[in-house]
Design a protein around this motif. Structure first.
Motif, PDB file in Angstrom:
ATOM      1  N   LEU A 149      -1.448  11.128  -1.314  1.00 42.69           N
ATOM      2  CA  LEU A 149      -1.365   9.605  -1.495  1.00 42.69           C
ATOM      3  C   LEU A 149      -0.035   9.251  -1.052  1.00 42.69           C
ATOM      4  O   LEU A 149       1.116   9.814  -1.144  1.00 42.69           O
ATOM      5  N   GLY A 150       0.183   7.901  -0.709  1.00 40.52           N
ATOM      6  CA  GLY A 150       1.393   7.236  -0.044  1.00 40.52           C
ATOM      7  C   GLY A 150       1.583   6.002  -0.891  1.00 40.52           C
ATOM      8  O   GLY A 150       0.480   5.241  -0.810  1.00 40.52           O
ATOM      9  N   ILE A 164       6.619   8.515  -2.112  1.00 40.32           N
ATOM     10  CA  ILE A 164       7.093   7.194  -2.862  1.00 40.32           C
ATOM     11  C   ILE A 164       8.022   6.719  -1.889  1.00 40.32           C
ATOM     12  O   ILE A 164       9.065   7.456  -1.504  1.00 40.32           O
ATOM     13  N   ALA A 165       7.645   5.526  -1.197  1.00 42.91           N
ATOM     14  CA  ALA A 165       8.607   4.878  -0.382  1.00 42.91           C
ATOM     15  C   ALA A 165       9.320   3.908  -1.470  1.00 42.91           C
ATOM     16  O   ALA A 165       8.949   3.187  -2.444  1.00 42.91           O
ATOM     17  N   PRO A 166      10.724   3.747  -1.255  1.00 42.59           N
ATOM     18  CA  PRO A 166      11.704   2.830  -2.154  1.00 42.59           C
ATOM     19  C   PRO A 166      11.421   1.438  -1.803  1.00 42.59           C
ATOM     20  O   PRO A 166      12.412   0.880  -1.175  1.00 42.59           O
ATOM     21  N   LYS A 167      10.334   0.991  -2.066  1.00 39.05           N
ATOM     22  CA  LYS A 167       9.743  -0.409  -1.754  1.00 39.05           C
ATOM     23  C   LYS A 167       9.290  -0.900  -2.974  1.00 39.05           C
ATOM     24  O   LYS A 167       8.427  -0.208  -3.663  1.00 39.05           O
ATOM     25  N   LEU A 168       8.979  -2.159  -3.285  1.00 39.17           N
ATOM     26  CA  LEU A 168       8.204  -2.768  -4.136  1.00 39.17           C
ATOM     27  C   LEU A 168       7.281  -3.686  -3.457  1.00 39.17           C
ATOM     28  O   LEU A 168       7.726  -4.392  -2.526  1.00 39.17           O
ATOM     29  N   LEU A 169       6.098  -3.495  -3.948  1.00 40.72           N
ATOM     30  CA  LEU A 169       5.074  -4.290  -3.098  1.00 40.72           C
ATOM     31  C   LEU A 169       4.381  -5.245  -3.814  1.00 40.72           C
ATOM     32  O   LEU A 169       3.448  -6.254  -3.553  1.00 40.72           O
ATOM     33  N   GLY A 170       4.703  -5.423  -5.309  1.00 39.34           N
ATOM     34  CA  GLY A 170       4.219  -6.574  -6.384  1.00 39.34           C
ATOM     35  C   GLY A 170       3.021  -6.172  -6.980  1.00 39.34           C
ATOM     36  O   GLY A 170       2.258  -5.252  -6.454  1.00 39.34           O
ATOM     37  N   ASP A 171       2.682  -6.865  -8.055  1.00 37.21           N
ATOM     38  CA  ASP A 171       1.394  -6.441  -8.731  1.00 37.21           C
ATOM     39  C   ASP A 171       0.341  -7.143  -8.361  1.00 37.21           C
ATOM     40  O   ASP A 171      -0.757  -6.670  -8.745  1.00 37.21           O
ATOM     41  N   GLY A 172       0.279  -7.803  -7.218  1.00 40.11           N
ATOM     42  CA  GLY A 172      -0.819  -8.042  -6.480  1.00 40.11           C
ATOM     43  C   GLY A 172      -1.436  -7.099  -5.659  1.00 40.11           C
ATOM     44  O   GLY A 172      -2.749  -6.917  -5.158  1.00 40.11           O
ATOM     45  N   GLY A 173      -0.582  -6.150  -5.098  1.00 42.67           N
ATOM     46  CA  GLY A 173      -0.903  -4.959  -4.342  1.00 42.67           C
ATOM     47  C   GLY A 173      -2.121  -3.814  -4.811  1.00 42.67           C
ATOM     48  O   GLY A 173      -2.502  -4.003  -6.143  1.00 42.67           O
ATOM     49  N   ARG A 174      -2.526  -3.191  -3.700  1.00 40.80           N
ATOM     50  CA  ARG A 174      -3.672  -2.309  -4.210  1.00 40.80           C
ATOM     51  C   ARG A 174      -3.037  -1.087  -4.975  1.00 40.80           C
ATOM     52  O   ARG A 174      -2.081  -0.737  -4.414  1.00 40.80           O
ATOM     53  N   GLY A 175      -3.803  -0.415  -5.858  1.00 42.05           N
ATOM     54  CA  GLY A 175      -3.353   0.853  -6.314  1.00 42.05           C
ATOM     55  C   GLY A 175      -3.782   1.940  -5.887  1.00 42.05           C
ATOM     56  O   GLY A 175      -4.534   1.796  -4.618  1.00 42.05           O
ATOM     57  N   LEU A 176      -3.334   3.089  -6.356  1.00 41.20           N
ATOM     58  CA  LEU A 176      -3.579   4.388  -5.704  1.00 41.20           C
ATOM     59  C   LEU A 176      -4.975   4.975  -5.804  1.00 41.20           C
ATOM     60  O   LEU A 176      -5.448   5.517  -4.902  1.00 41.20           O
ATOM     61  N   CYS A 177      -5.501   4.760  -7.172  1.00 37.65           N
ATOM     62  CA  CYS A 177      -6.832   5.356  -7.472  1.00 37.65           C
ATOM     63  C   CYS A 177      -7.634   4.685  -8.066  1.00 37.65           C
ATOM     64  O   CYS A 177      -7.425   3.826  -8.900  1.00 37.65           O
ATOM     65  N   HIS A 178      -8.957   4.591  -7.839  1.00 36.15           N
ATOM     66  CA  HIS A 178      -9.787   3.836  -8.411  1.00 36.15           C
ATOM     67  C   HIS A 178     -10.590   4.567  -9.151  1.00 36.15           C
ATOM     68  O   HIS A 178     -11.447   5.400  -8.901  1.00 36.15           O
ATOM     69  N   LEU A 179     -10.478   4.222 -10.607  1.00 35.77           N
ATOM     70  CA  LEU A 179     -11.106   5.171 -11.611  1.00 35.77           C
ATOM     71  C   LEU A 179     -11.603   4.075 -12.571  1.00 35.77           C
ATOM     72  O   LEU A 179     -11.466   3.768 -13.673  1.00 35.77           O
ATOM     73  N   PRO A 180     -12.854   3.733 -12.173  1.00 40.77           N
ATOM     74  CA  PRO A 180     -13.667   2.547 -12.870  1.00 40.77           C
ATOM     75  C   PRO A 180     -14.100   2.997 -14.458  1.00 40.77           C
ATOM     76  O   PRO A 180     -14.282   2.005 -15.126  1.00 40.77           O
ATOM     77  N   GLY A 181     -14.479   4.087 -14.601  1.00 40.41           N
ATOM     78  CA  GLY A 181     -14.971   4.438 -15.913  1.00 40.41           C
ATOM     79  C   GLY A 181     -13.814   4.823 -17.060  1.00 40.41           C
ATOM     80  O   GLY A 181     -14.143   4.947 -18.075  1.00 40.41           O
ATOM     81  N   LEU A 182     -12.612   4.577 -16.420  1.00 40.22           N
ATOM     82  CA  LEU A 182     -11.468   4.782 -17.455  1.00 40.22           C
ATOM     83  C   LEU A 182     -11.133   3.640 -18.368  1.00 40.22           C
ATOM     84  O   LEU A 182     -10.473   2.516 -17.930  1.00 40.22           O
ATOM     85  N   GLU A 183     -11.416   3.929 -19.478  1.00 35.60           N
ATOM     86  CA  GLU A 183     -11.011   2.998 -20.631  1.00 35.60           C
ATOM     87  C   GLU A 183      -9.898   3.325 -21.563  1.00 35.60           C
ATOM     88  O   GLU A 183      -9.299   2.439 -22.023  1.00 35.60           O
TER      89      GLU A 183
END
Ligand code: AOF
Ligand code: ZN
Length: 369
Positions: free
Chosen positions: A154-155, A322-341
């Protein structure tokens, strides 16, 4: 005083020289020692070619008589693509054999050491066991469990984003991180990705010798270059013979629910797997891949496959750049975990290594299932 660890450490150095090429076989190194001097050395380079012990015994010649053989894995006892190394050690007249660990291959599984002991050779095993596990993560996992060893690459940015909200994502991590990825791809039996990635980026998913770091190139000459098998999850038959990766040297396996009758370039195979909630049953696929002798799988894909593999308990290790950058909280996440509550259900990991690669960090984490 035998100095077993000293000679075994050398045997591991040799074993690691095979790490780009031995798959589906394990990495094995061997050192023959007589009166404190190394008189023979060898390692396994490629399946079908001589095992480590054979190379070392050839180099030692008559000096092997009465010597000690250090091997990073129990000498084999079976007739595979090559004759049993245990027999070769007996014939050479060694008087002591030190093996780092037993070979879990059911065709061997202690019989190599037993054979040696039966003829009066002093046998010792369990030297540098942690090293022995580490040098053959894939082979050992496949032999013990019937599943390949899976590394999920993952990056992301500092805030764990893989792309901007717009989807723009190319090159979040540095050229140094990409070079590191080339090396880790090269060490894997196979690279796993998805048709979504193929349609979006048309990647070639190959190892490019010129893009490897110079240290790696020194021990891995261009003529030995092996392409990991490219495995693409393609449940809807969206990959076409025009995509770049099916035209690359080496094998491409399209994991599908049904085959199509297009004309594919040489090296392309369509493998049919059962369905599971609309997609390919990942557990069944992994078991089949292990049956096809895939020791280790390097996964480079998107958040969906990452989440699905984690959900199915198929990931052994995360490799997270992990790159030393901030992409903001609108960006896409690393993992899609739909069932996780609930937090209690969140997949957990143990850090095994933290290292800086150029401007980025590389985190290695073992999955804690
Ligand atoms: C050793 N030394 O260097 C290796 C071993 O088909 P073959 O003849 O190459 O046998 C492969 C099996 O032999 C492999 O699965 C593993 O159990 C063992 N590999 N053993 O003593 C070596 N490469
Ligand atoms: Zn052997």
């Amino acid at each position: 005083m035998h100095n077993d660890e000293f000679y075994m450490a050398r045997a591991f150095e040799l074993a690691r020289l095979g790490r780009f090429t031995t798959t589906p076989n394990p990495n094995v190194g061997c050192v023959i020692v007589r009166d404190g001097n190394i008189v023979g050395e060898g390692y396994h380079l490629r399946a079908g070619e001589p095992h480590a012990e054979v190379h070392a015994l050839r180099m030692a010649g008559e000096l092997a008589r009465g010597a000690t053989a250090y091997v990073t894995l129990e000498p084999c006892s079976h007739h595979g693509r090559t004759p049993p190394c245990a027999d070769a050690l007996v014939a050479a007249g060694v008087s002591r054999v030190v093996a780092a660990m037993q070979d879990p291959n059911p065709q061997v599984a202690g019989r190599g050491l037993y054979k040696l002991q039966q003829v009066g050779i002093a046998v010792h095993h369990g030297v540098m066991l942690a090293e022995a596990e580490a040098v053959n993560l894939g082979f050992l996992k496949r032999m013990r469990t019937g599943f390949p060893y899976v590394q999920l690459k993952l990056g992301a940015s500092l805030d764990g984003r893989t792309a901007m909200a717009s989807g723009e994502s190319q090159w979040i991590t540095s050229p140094q991180a990409r070079q590191d990825v080339q090396r880790l791809r090269a060490e894997s039996s196979a690279i796993l990705s998805t048709s979504a990635t193929v349609l979006a980026d048309d990647p070639s998913l190959t190892v490019r010798w010129d893009e490897l770091d110079s240290e790696t190139r020194q021990i891995y000459p261009r003529e030995n270059l092996r392409q990991p098998v490219r495995i693409i999850l393609d449940s809807q038959n969206r990959v076409t013979p025009q995509h770049r990766l099916v035209q690359q040297p080496g094998a491409t396996w399209l994991a599908r629910l049904q085959t199509d009758d297009q004309i594919w370039p040489q090296g392309v195979e369509q493998l049919v797997f059962p369905a599971q909630s609309g997609g390919i049953d990942l557990v069944m696929m992994m078991m089949q891949l292990a049956k096809r002798q895939v020791n280790s799988i390097w996964v480079e894909a998107g958040a969906k496959l990452a989440g699905a593999l984690l959900h199915a308990g198929l990931v052994d290790e995360l490799i997270l750049y992990i790159a030393p950058k901030l992409l903001g909280d609108g960006g896409r996440g690393l993992c899609h975990l739909p069932g996780l509550e609930q937090l209690a259900d969140a997949p957990e990991f143990v850090f095994s290594e933290v290292r800086q690669i150029g401007p980025d960090l590389r985190l290695r984490l073992r999955a804690k299932y």
